[in-house]
Write a protein that holds these residues in place. Structure first.
Motif, PDB file in Angstrom:
ATOM      1  N   THR A 106       0.847  -1.187   0.000  1.00 14.75           N
ATOM      2  CA  THR A 106       0.000   0.000   0.000  1.00 14.75           C
ATOM      3  C   THR A 106       0.888   1.245   0.000  1.00 14.75           C
ATOM      4  N   SER A 109       0.974   8.244   2.155  1.00  9.31           N
ATOM      5  CA  SER A 109       0.476   9.586   1.852  1.00  9.31           C
ATOM      6  C   SER A 109       0.903  10.506   2.997  1.00  9.31           C
ATOM      7  N   HIS A 225     -11.318  12.201   3.045  1.00  8.91           N
ATOM      8  CA  HIS A 225     -10.358  11.108   3.257  1.00  8.91           C
ATOM      9  C   HIS A 225     -10.322  10.696   4.717  1.00  8.91           C
ATOM     10  N   THR A 240      -0.559   6.701   5.759  1.00 10.04           N
ATOM     11  CA  THR A 240      -1.264   6.853   4.486  1.00 10.04           C
ATOM     12  C   THR A 240      -2.667   7.403   4.716  1.00 10.04           C
ATOM     13  N   LEU A 242      -6.911   7.192   2.784  1.00 10.71           N
ATOM     14  CA  LEU A 242      -7.760   6.721   1.690  1.00 10.71           C
ATOM     15  C   LEU A 242      -8.713   7.843   1.312  1.00 10.71           C
ATOM     16  N   SER A 261      -3.863   4.828  -6.328  1.00  8.10           N
ATOM     17  CA  SER A 261      -4.124   3.568  -5.620  1.00  8.10           C
ATOM     18  C   SER A 261      -4.809   3.796  -4.276  1.00  8.10           C
ATOM     19  N   LEU A 262      -4.849   5.054  -3.815  1.00 10.50           N
ATOM     20  CA  LEU A 262      -5.459   5.357  -2.514  1.00 10.50           C
ATOM     21  C   LEU A 262      -6.865   5.927  -2.656  1.00 10.50           C
ATOM     22  N   LYS A 264     -10.676   5.453  -3.223  1.00 13.25           N
ATOM     23  CA  LYS A 264     -11.604   4.339  -3.002  1.00 13.25           C
ATOM     24  C   LYS A 264     -13.054   4.798  -3.197  1.00 13.25           C
ATOM     25  N   HIS A 302     -10.697  -1.497   2.952  1.00  9.79           N
ATOM     26  CA  HIS A 302      -9.377  -1.527   2.311  1.00  9.79           C
ATOM     27  C   HIS A 302      -8.480  -2.565   2.982  1.00  9.79           C
ATOM     28  N   PHE A 304      -4.805  -3.366   3.603  1.00  9.13           N
ATOM     29  CA  PHE A 304      -3.479  -2.768   3.567  1.00  9.13           C
ATOM     30  C   PHE A 304      -2.421  -3.855   3.409  1.00  9.13           C
TER      31      PHE A 304
END
Lengths: 309, 309
Positions: A106, A109, A225, A240, A242, A261-262, A264, A302, A304
């Protein structure tokens, strides 16, 4: 003039930088310190020469940094926010990300300025206090190794804004921790909790950073997020977040945190999805079947993937 | 994923800087703002990439800047001091100095963090209050144009430390302005006042800047000097200082302010030198012949040359 003075070198725009670097490093034995301070002086001086910085601009610069420092409180890190909006935080994150060099792990961020201490809670608990504003959202999934093995006992530190777009520390109506909590993955590597459906929110803009963004006429709204920080003794730490694919600000994040990729899809259900029926949700009234039937429930799921140390 | 998201660009160490600069400038119409912010981001990002800044180092950086900002008070500008010890102030001074491009005009030097409001005084007055620590020193000379014409009515703002090496604002025993004053040149372009013989002193080192200098094992002692700021409507402003040739620190100034042309011999006399006999020194007891015969008097003489606007 004394003998000492005969050695006096007149410093010019050309030789000053070399002299300052020498002064800063000639007594330093630590190589990394030498590298960090030399590079900093070289780039700051190059900047001053390149833009031919005027005295009034220099003054505005140190006044701005002073003001930014003075705006900081234990609950408000304006200097980090400045680093964020200049893309420095995202760059530091990117160049240090072992995850970015893996196609499976994963991605990381930015941490952002709103991480704080939180209580350790049981899976299934709600991170929002009673009367929390916003729509209930299950935040859940697994933590796995790159081999697909579940990781038991990883801590999953989760934080997000209330449904009004404020973190607890920004909200005048909240005293203690709210919408944040630390969970531990079970033997199946699962984490699950009840949070609040994330909303787009404005980064705090009543301070020096807000002033800068106004001058630059920049977007101040972050896409919705949830933040995560994952730790396990055998794996690399991961900070990170999402991001909601629904947000209109996914490509204009003012702190440059979004990665494809983050992003969703946050999904809404009018009954608890089958997947979560094995979860122990007894401590969260808003996740009970009757409440879900009445108000619905959002789901952010998610899995991870952590890199082994 | 929505259409918006399909445009999402993944930011890497390579393309992030370009994206941040674009975000910061695409709505800005002022060209100078664009130049200043673009260059700043480019150099900060280049620095981060070049030294491969680690998250802990980044954190130490924003914590240091926060601490420096929070250390500032109306009487203590730690951010300017940081700029000074990194040679940024000296560089800004140098590249903006019209004087440096003239072989005749008096050169400029750094302002430093201790300039402050001062009273307007008559020529011949003492800038030190009664009981001031230190040896009396006449500070005197003329202000002229590059043609050698005396400039009447120029303001000469003078400030220096007490004989104990403290500026008034640093000295717990001083309340108001001391060892600073603003004078006006007479019809012969003359300024003259009684000050204190300058001493070498340590830049304040109990704060973040002191911490940095300690890590770098750097000299903290400035060579003895007197600050001057000269203004006249028809001439370019000049901020400068005169340094004592006697000092052992003339080549190791921690703020990089010394220039050869600004190094002066401070001379001691046991009677008032002939040159100053025309000065009206009635308001300064320590400049009376009896006092001079007993204690002697120092003299710092300099003729400033200003550039016409």
């Amino acid at each position: 003039m004394s003998k000492e003075n005969s050695k006096l070198q007149d410093l010019t725009a050309e030789n000053l930088t070399r002299h300052v670097i020498k002064t800063c490093t000639s007594n330093v034995s630590n190589e990394r310190t030498t590298e960090l301070i030399s590079g900093l002086i070289q780039h700051l001086h190059d900047y001053v020469r390149e833009v031919q910085l005027k005295p009034g601009e220099w003054e505005a610069g140190w006044q701005y940094l002073t003001e930014t420092g003075q705006f900081c409180t234990p609950d408000r890190q304006e200097m980090v926010l400045l680093s964020d909006v200049l893309g420095i935080s995202a760059l530091v994150d990117t160049i240090n990300s072992a995850q970015a060099r893996s196609s499976i792990a994963t991605e990381s961020s930015v941490l952002g300025p709103f991480h704080n201490d939180a209580d350790v809670l049981e899976n299934g608990a709600s991170i929002g206090s009673e009367g929390v504003i916003g729509e209930p959202m299950l935040i859940h999934g697994t933590v796995k190794s790159t081999d697909g093995e579940p990781i038991q006992g990883a801590t999953v530190d989760v934080w997000e804004t209330n449904g009004n777009g404020f973190y607890d520390m920004q909200d005048p109506n909240r005293d203690g921790p709210d919408c944040r909590g630390i969970f531990r993955t079970d033997e199946q590597g699962r984490y699950y909790l009840l949070g609040v459906k994330s909303v787009d929110y404005n980064i705090p803009n009543e301070g020096p950073v807000g002033k800068l963004l106004k001058i630059l006429d920049r977007n101040v709204t972050r896409p919705a997020h949830v933040h995560f920080q994952l730790r396990h003794p055998d794996y690399l730490d991961l900070t990170t977040a999402l991001y909601s694919s629904e947000s209109d600000h996914i490509t204009t994040d003012p702190v440059f945190g979004v990665k494809t990729s983050l992003v969703k899809d946050f999904q809404k259900f009018d009954r608890l999805p089958e997947k979560v029926l094995g979860y122990d949700l007894r401590s969260s009234p808003l996740a009970q079947p009757e409440s879900v039937a009445k108000n619905g429930i959002w789901s952010l799921e998610h899995d991870f993937v952590l890199l082994r140390k």
